[in-house]
Design a protein around this motif. Sequence first.
Motif, PDB file in Angstrom:
ATOM      1  N   GLY A   1      -2.941   3.490  15.046  1.00  0.00           N
ATOM      2  CA  GLY A   1      -3.997   4.317  14.479  1.00  0.00           C
ATOM      3  C   GLY A   1      -3.517   5.487  13.646  1.00  0.00           C
ATOM      4  N   LYS A   2      -2.210   5.668  13.530  1.00  0.00           N
ATOM      5  CA  LYS A   2      -1.660   6.782  12.765  1.00  0.00           C
ATOM      6  C   LYS A   2      -1.088   6.271  11.451  1.00  0.00           C
TER       7      LYS A   2
ATOM      8  N   ILE B   1       9.852   4.509   4.750  1.00  0.00           N
ATOM      9  CA  ILE B   1       9.043   4.926   5.901  1.00  0.00           C
ATOM     10  C   ILE B   1       9.902   4.767   7.142  1.00  0.00           C
ATOM     11  N   ARG B   2      10.000   5.827   7.927  1.00  0.00           N
ATOM     12  CA  ARG B   2      10.787   5.792   9.162  1.00  0.00           C
ATOM     13  C   ARG B   2       9.853   5.945  10.359  1.00  0.00           C
ATOM     14  N   LEU B   3       9.825   4.933  11.201  1.00  0.00           N
ATOM     15  CA  LEU B   3       9.067   4.991  12.450  1.00  0.00           C
ATOM     16  C   LEU B   3      10.076   5.280  13.561  1.00  0.00           C
TER      17      LEU B   3
ATOM     18  N   ASN C   1       0.776  -1.241   0.000  1.00  0.00           N
ATOM     19  CA  ASN C   1       0.000   0.000   0.000  1.00  0.00           C
ATOM     20  C   ASN C   1       0.808   1.292   0.000  1.00  0.00           C
ATOM     21  N   HIS C   2       2.119   1.197   0.208  1.00  0.00           N
ATOM     22  CA  HIS C   2       2.957   2.397   0.302  1.00  0.00           C
ATOM     23  C   HIS C   2       2.633   3.235   1.537  1.00  0.00           C
ATOM     24  N   TYR C   3       2.044   2.620   2.527  1.00  0.00           N
ATOM     25  CA  TYR C   3       1.833   3.282   3.816  1.00  0.00           C
ATOM     26  C   TYR C   3       1.686   2.196   4.873  1.00  0.00           C
ATOM     27  N   VAL C   4       1.808   2.599   6.145  1.00  0.00           N
ATOM     28  CA  VAL C   4       1.551   1.670   7.246  1.00  0.00           C
ATOM     29  C   VAL C   4       0.716   2.392   8.293  1.00  0.00           C
ATOM     30  N   LEU C   5      -0.024   1.615   9.052  1.00  0.00           N
ATOM     31  CA  LEU C   5      -0.793   2.140  10.179  1.00  0.00           C
ATOM     32  C   LEU C   5      -0.135   1.662  11.464  1.00  0.00           C
TER      33      LEU C   5
END
Length: 270
Positions: free
Chosen positions: A161-162, A186-188, A154-158
């Motif tokens: 909830g963010k 993506i950097r968490l 998806n090119h994103y992560v949850l």
Amino acid sequence: MSGQGFKSVVYQGETRLGELDVAPASDQSFQFPNNTLPATFYPPEDLINLYGSCLYEFKTAVVVLGDEEIHIVAIPSKQKKSSLALHNLRCLAIVFDLDETLIVSNTMKSFGDKIETLQGWLTHETDPVRVGGMLAELKRYVDDRTLLKEYSENHYVLDNGKMFKVQMEEVPQLSDNREKVVRPVIRLQDKGIVLTCINPEIRDISVLVRLCPAWEDLRSYLNAKGRKRFEVIVCTMAERDYALEMWRLLDPEAQLINSRELLCLCEIWF
């Protein structure tokens, strides 16, 4: 205090070894006076013990002076010229192992293999403490695999909830012969997790990377106050593109190993 500095008494534990001439320097071009290392020690037996301990146990003697540290390095006498060069640079070498030390990386396949292995061990384990540890590790693998799958598809992560969307990061070109590469990353930051893809055209080889928890503190120490305090050497058996990307994630501003050094590395990589 003399015109060149001041004397500092050196101890090993409670034993006084002698006096060391300390010469403050405010610029990188400082050279030791007369290209020598002036120091007067006594008695010699204690100095020999300190020297031997540092040399054979691969240690440095550390003296804390306010916010600064002085590292006293033992080097074989036959390498005197190398010793002076090292001291004049005021820079020590430090060696890191990349995989499983600075970073832990996994693909969808490696996550699947590790989850399957842990599940097999759990069927035979009876120790409740070990079972608890395995279950915690299994949950982390499952959660991380879910993040990686979401990123890949998806090119994103949850996360809590963010939503975190990919940021396209251009990889610095190390030579004119290499094509421009832009990777979706993506950097968490709070979790010390980075999601990246070595080859953006093949999403199946996306990678979830966990950085060493104390890496940012260590990186700041290695390059404290804008001065390179250590010559960083990184060891890995990995392929070039993977290794360079992992190091880019660890040192994005190329403060520890500059682009010129990385270019030399690429030219000899095989």
